[in-house]
Design a protein around this motif. Sequence first.
Motif, PDB file in Angstrom:
ATOM      1  N   HIS A  54       0.838  -1.192   0.000  1.00 55.22           N
ATOM      2  CA  HIS A  54       0.000   0.000   0.000  1.00 55.22           C
ATOM      3  C   HIS A  54       0.871   1.239   0.000  1.00 55.22           C
ATOM      4  CE1 HIS A  54       0.770   1.097   4.199  1.00 55.22           C
ATOM      5  NE2 HIS A  54       0.564  -0.163   4.546  1.00 55.22           N
ATOM      6  N   ASP A  55       0.251   2.379  -0.243  1.00 50.42           N
ATOM      7  CA  ASP A  55       0.970   3.648  -0.192  1.00 50.42           C
ATOM      8  C   ASP A  55       0.405   4.481   0.947  1.00 50.42           C
ATOM      9  OD1 ASP A  55      -1.432   4.693  -1.124  1.00 50.42           O
ATOM     10  OD2 ASP A  55      -0.739   4.865  -3.186  1.00 50.42           O
ATOM     11  N   GLU A  56       0.717   5.775   0.937  1.00 54.49           N
ATOM     12  CA  GLU A  56       0.293   6.628   2.050  1.00 54.49           C
ATOM     13  C   GLU A  56      -1.215   6.815   2.101  1.00 54.49           C
ATOM     14  OE1 GLU A  56       0.958   9.095  -1.545  1.00 54.49           O
ATOM     15  OE2 GLU A  56       2.123   7.556  -0.477  1.00 54.49           O
ATOM     16  N   ARG A  57      -1.908   6.485   0.991  1.00 60.92           N
ATOM     17  CA  ARG A  57      -3.357   6.677   0.993  1.00 60.92           C
ATOM     18  C   ARG A  57      -4.080   5.562   1.729  1.00 60.92           C
ATOM     19  NH1 ARG A  57      -4.160   7.571  -5.315  1.00 60.92           N
ATOM     20  NH2 ARG A  57      -2.304   6.213  -5.296  1.00 60.92           N
ATOM     21  N   SER A  58      -3.770   4.314   1.426  1.00 60.67           N
ATOM     22  CA  SER A  58      -4.416   3.227   2.164  1.00 60.67           C
ATOM     23  C   SER A  58      -4.067   1.887   1.548  1.00 60.67           C
ATOM     24  CB  SER A  58      -5.945   3.388   2.164  1.00 60.67           C
ATOM     25  OG  SER A  58      -6.562   2.868   1.012  1.00 60.67           O
ATOM     26  N   TRP A  59      -4.554   0.841   2.218  1.00 60.89           N
ATOM     27  CA  TRP A  59      -4.539  -0.500   1.656  1.00 60.89           C
ATOM     28  C   TRP A  59      -5.394  -0.515   0.387  1.00 60.89           C
ATOM     29  CZ3 TRP A  59      -1.609  -4.253   4.015  1.00 60.89           C
ATOM     30  CH2 TRP A  59      -1.210  -3.999   5.339  1.00 60.89           C
ATOM     31  N   SER A  60      -4.993  -1.327  -0.579  1.00 60.02           N
ATOM     32  CA  SER A  60      -5.747  -1.402  -1.831  1.00 60.02           C
ATOM     33  C   SER A  60      -6.033  -2.857  -2.174  1.00 60.02           C
ATOM     34  CB  SER A  60      -4.970  -0.735  -2.970  1.00 60.02           C
ATOM     35  OG  SER A  60      -3.772  -1.446  -3.235  1.00 60.02           O
ATOM     36  N   ASP A  90     -12.433  -4.526  -4.871  1.00 57.78           N
ATOM     37  CA  ASP A  90     -13.076  -5.535  -4.040  1.00 57.78           C
ATOM     38  C   ASP A  90     -14.379  -5.948  -4.721  1.00 57.78           C
ATOM     39  OD1 ASP A  90     -13.372  -6.800  -1.130  1.00 57.78           O
ATOM     40  OD2 ASP A  90     -15.320  -5.989  -1.738  1.00 57.78           O
ATOM     41  N   PRO A  91     -14.621  -7.253  -4.890  1.00 57.82           N
ATOM     42  CA  PRO A  91     -15.776  -7.693  -5.667  1.00 57.82           C
ATOM     43  C   PRO A  91     -17.130  -7.432  -5.012  1.00 57.82           C
ATOM     44  CG  PRO A  91     -14.627  -9.570  -4.711  1.00 57.82           C
ATOM     45  CD  PRO A  91     -13.759  -8.377  -4.479  1.00 57.82           C
ATOM     46  N   VAL A  92     -17.153  -7.202  -3.709  1.00 58.34           N
ATOM     47  CA  VAL A  92     -18.413  -6.917  -3.015  1.00 58.34           C
ATOM     48  C   VAL A  92     -18.605  -5.419  -2.824  1.00 58.34           C
ATOM     49  CG1 VAL A  92     -19.678  -7.199  -0.847  1.00 58.34           C
ATOM     50  CG2 VAL A  92     -18.499  -9.156  -1.868  1.00 58.34           C
ATOM     51  N   LEU A  93     -17.582  -4.744  -2.370  1.00 58.38           N
ATOM     52  CA  LEU A  93     -17.693  -3.314  -2.088  1.00 58.38           C
ATOM     53  C   LEU A  93     -17.488  -2.453  -3.327  1.00 58.38           C
ATOM     54  CD1 LEU A  93     -15.638  -3.278   1.244  1.00 58.38           C
ATOM     55  CD2 LEU A  93     -18.129  -3.319   0.990  1.00 58.38           C
ATOM     56  N   GLY A  94     -16.824  -2.996  -4.343  1.00 56.21           N
ATOM     57  CA  GLY A  94     -16.623  -2.267  -5.585  1.00 56.21           C
ATOM     58  C   GLY A  94     -15.648  -1.109  -5.478  1.00 56.21           C
ATOM     59  N   ILE A  95     -14.759  -1.153  -4.493  1.00 55.85           N
ATOM     60  CA  ILE A  95     -13.825  -0.046  -4.291  1.00 55.85           C
ATOM     61  C   ILE A  95     -12.395  -0.508  -4.553  1.00 55.85           C
ATOM     62  CG2 ILE A  95     -15.311   1.168  -2.661  1.00 55.85           C
ATOM     63  CD1 ILE A  95     -13.699  -0.035  -0.369  1.00 55.85           C
ATOM     64  N   GLU A  96     -11.548   0.449  -4.931  1.00 58.91           N
ATOM     65  CA  GLU A  96     -10.145   0.155  -5.193  1.00 58.91           C
ATOM     66  C   GLU A  96      -9.306   0.248  -3.933  1.00 58.91           C
ATOM     67  OE1 GLU A  96      -8.902   2.871  -8.189  1.00 58.91           O
ATOM     68  OE2 GLU A  96      -9.903   1.793  -9.817  1.00 58.91           O
ATOM     69  N   ARG A  97      -9.685   1.156  -3.040  1.00 61.58           N
ATOM     70  CA  ARG A  97      -8.916   1.387  -1.816  1.00 61.58           C
ATOM     71  C   ARG A  97      -9.840   1.381  -0.611  1.00 61.58           C
ATOM     72  NH1 ARG A  97      -3.854   3.351  -2.632  1.00 61.58           N
ATOM     73  NH2 ARG A  97      -3.321   3.882  -4.787  1.00 61.58           N
ATOM     74  N   LEU A  98      -9.355   0.845   0.480  1.00 57.67           N
ATOM     75  CA  LEU A  98     -10.133   0.837   1.710  1.00 57.67           C
ATOM     76  C   LEU A  98     -10.454   2.259   2.154  1.00 57.67           C
ATOM     77  CD1 LEU A  98     -11.392  -0.792   4.003  1.00 57.67           C
ATOM     78  CD2 LEU A  98      -9.140  -0.822   5.117  1.00 57.67           C
ATOM     79  N   GLN A  99      -9.616   3.187   1.793  1.00 59.34           N
ATOM     80  CA  GLN A  99      -9.825   4.590   2.115  1.00 59.34           C
ATOM     81  C   GLN A  99     -11.227   5.066   1.716  1.00 59.34           C
ATOM     82  OE1 GLN A  99      -7.824   7.542  -0.431  1.00 59.34           O
ATOM     83  NE2 GLN A  99      -6.822   8.314   1.419  1.00 59.34           N
ATOM     84  N   GLU A 100     -11.742   4.561   0.607  1.00 60.87           N
ATOM     85  CA  GLU A 100     -13.065   4.978   0.134  1.00 60.87           C
ATOM     86  C   GLU A 100     -14.150   4.645   1.146  1.00 60.87           C
ATOM     87  OE1 GLU A 100     -13.828   3.882  -4.054  1.00 60.87           O
ATOM     88  OE2 GLU A 100     -11.705   3.318  -4.121  1.00 60.87           O
ATOM     89  N   ALA A 101     -14.040   3.508   1.806  1.00 60.97           N
ATOM     90  CA  ALA A 101     -15.039   3.115   2.797  1.00 60.97           C
ATOM     91  C   ALA A 101     -14.950   3.982   4.052  1.00 60.97           C
ATOM     92  CB  ALA A 101     -14.874   1.642   3.154  1.00 60.97           C
ATOM     93  N   PHE A 102     -13.751   4.410   4.398  1.00 59.65           N
ATOM     94  CA  PHE A 102     -13.600   5.317   5.541  1.00 59.65           C
ATOM     95  C   PHE A 102     -14.184   6.680   5.210  1.00 59.65           C
ATOM     96  CE2 PHE A 102     -10.722   2.087   6.996  1.00 59.65           C
ATOM     97  CZ  PHE A 102     -10.664   2.223   8.377  1.00 59.65           C
ATOM     98  N   PHE A 103     -13.987   7.156   3.987  1.00 62.48           N
ATOM     99  CA  PHE A 103     -14.531   8.462   3.600  1.00 62.48           C
ATOM    100  C   PHE A 103     -16.049   8.433   3.487  1.00 62.48           C
ATOM    101  CE2 PHE A 103     -10.365   9.958   1.388  1.00 62.48           C
ATOM    102  CZ  PHE A 103      -9.826  10.250   2.631  1.00 62.48           C
ATOM    103  N   ARG A 104     -16.628   7.258   3.201  1.00 61.91           N
ATOM    104  CA  ARG A 104     -18.081   7.164   3.203  1.00 61.91           C
ATOM    105  C   ARG A 104     -18.642   7.246   4.615  1.00 61.91           C
ATOM    106  NH1 ARG A 104     -19.081   2.514  -1.490  1.00 61.91           N
ATOM    107  NH2 ARG A 104     -18.215   3.780  -3.201  1.00 61.91           N
ATOM    108  N   ARG A 105     -17.867   6.839   5.579  1.00 63.32           N
ATOM    109  CA  ARG A 105     -18.253   7.002   6.979  1.00 63.32           C
ATOM    110  C   ARG A 105     -18.068   8.452   7.404  1.00 63.32           C
ATOM    111  NH1 ARG A 105     -18.299   4.112  12.076  1.00 63.32           N
ATOM    112  NH2 ARG A 105     -18.524   5.750  13.658  1.00 63.32           N
ATOM    113  N   ASP A 106     -16.955   9.054   6.987  1.00 63.26           N
ATOM    114  CA  ASP A 106     -16.626  10.421   7.386  1.00 63.26           C
ATOM    115  C   ASP A 106     -15.793  11.052   6.278  1.00 63.26           C
ATOM    116  OD1 ASP A 106     -15.737  12.788   8.465  1.00 63.26           O
ATOM    117  OD2 ASP A 106     -14.694  11.881  10.183  1.00 63.26           O
ATOM    118  N   PRO A 107     -16.387  11.929   5.456  1.00 65.36           N
ATOM    119  CA  PRO A 107     -15.642  12.535   4.337  1.00 65.36           C
ATOM    120  C   PRO A 107     -14.374  13.261   4.761  1.00 65.36           C
ATOM    121  CG  PRO A 107     -18.001  12.941   4.107  1.00 65.36           C
ATOM    122  CD  PRO A 107     -17.798  12.334   5.466  1.00 65.36           C
ATOM    123  N   GLY A 108     -14.322  13.693   6.007  1.00 67.46           N
ATOM    124  CA  GLY A 108     -13.132  14.389   6.497  1.00 67.46           C
ATOM    125  C   GLY A 108     -12.237  13.508   7.337  1.00 67.46           C
TER     126      GLY A 108
END
Length: 330
Positions: free
Chosen positions: A69-75, A84-102
């Motif tokens: 991974h890089d400084e942004r997150s696990w991918s 991810d075939p269920v969540l449809g996201i490239e980076r785990l960071q996207e799921a954290f931002f959906r919880r809290d954009p900031g």
Amino acid sequence: MAGDGEYERDRNYLTTRITADGRDGFPVEPGRYRLVIARACPWANRAAIVRRLVGLEDVLSMGIAGPVHDERSWSFHLDPDGRDPVLGIERLQEAFFRRDPGYARGITVPAIVDVPTGAVVTNDFARITLDLGSQWTAHQREGAPELYPEKWRDEIDDVAEKVYRDVNNGVYKCGFASSQEAYDKAYRRLWDRLEWLEERLGNRRYLVGDTITEADVRLFTTLVRFDAVYHGHFKCNRRKLTELPALWGYARDLFQTPGFGDTIDFEQIKRHYYVVHRDINPTGIVPLGPDPRNWLSAHGREELGGRPFGDGTPPGPPPPSERVPPLGTG
């Protein structure tokens, strides 16, 4: 990093819980959540082991981030199309931002994601395993072991805290120390605790009581990485695990127990540490050794007695999609 060069882990996690009564707004529901791990990460490895031991594979799906991974997150670079075939996201960071954009804290695994919203519910690794064992009981397999029995909880908590402070986190305090004084202090605490564990396990099969508990899960994920990574990469090099008779036998005993070794991918473990930590290993060269096949050698720990699963039974084999490569094939 503290001013004296001592490594300090950020433990400011999302502490929302998924519980049987839904007290935090997230009730246990089969199929609703996805556990995201990385095979490389010892903290995530705990959750993968507990999920296997109590048999939640059919009710709590698991996504596996790649080792780099890089400084942004696990991918999810190991998945088709890097998503991810269920969540449809490239980076785990996207799921954290959906919880809290900031969201500005660490993007860590393990994390449990609410699939309908795509938002992380929790990344509180210590609480996750306890809740998988206690809050998901209605959906656990028949014969699931009790990993946090009431009568042993005070001792489990005491041992687990010592192990966390001096061993689980202690190897990181050695590896990421930025002063000689901080490293020396962490190194001595690590080895004092390992010697304490060596003595404790000299005449008992498991850390607490006569069955596998949460304390064993927490120690195992550091021990299994010790010779492959921590001994050299993190300068924890007084002795190898293979030179500590009780701990080496104990670690092999657990490795050969269903639910433990079948979650371990040594190639991903080494690739993560040696490639990602460029401040420690600037070349990014990943060592070929040590040969992992000695993890399958006889350990003789059965002679100490104990019942690995107590009144329960071993888990069955992992689902085909979650199987790791056989030892020595990397």
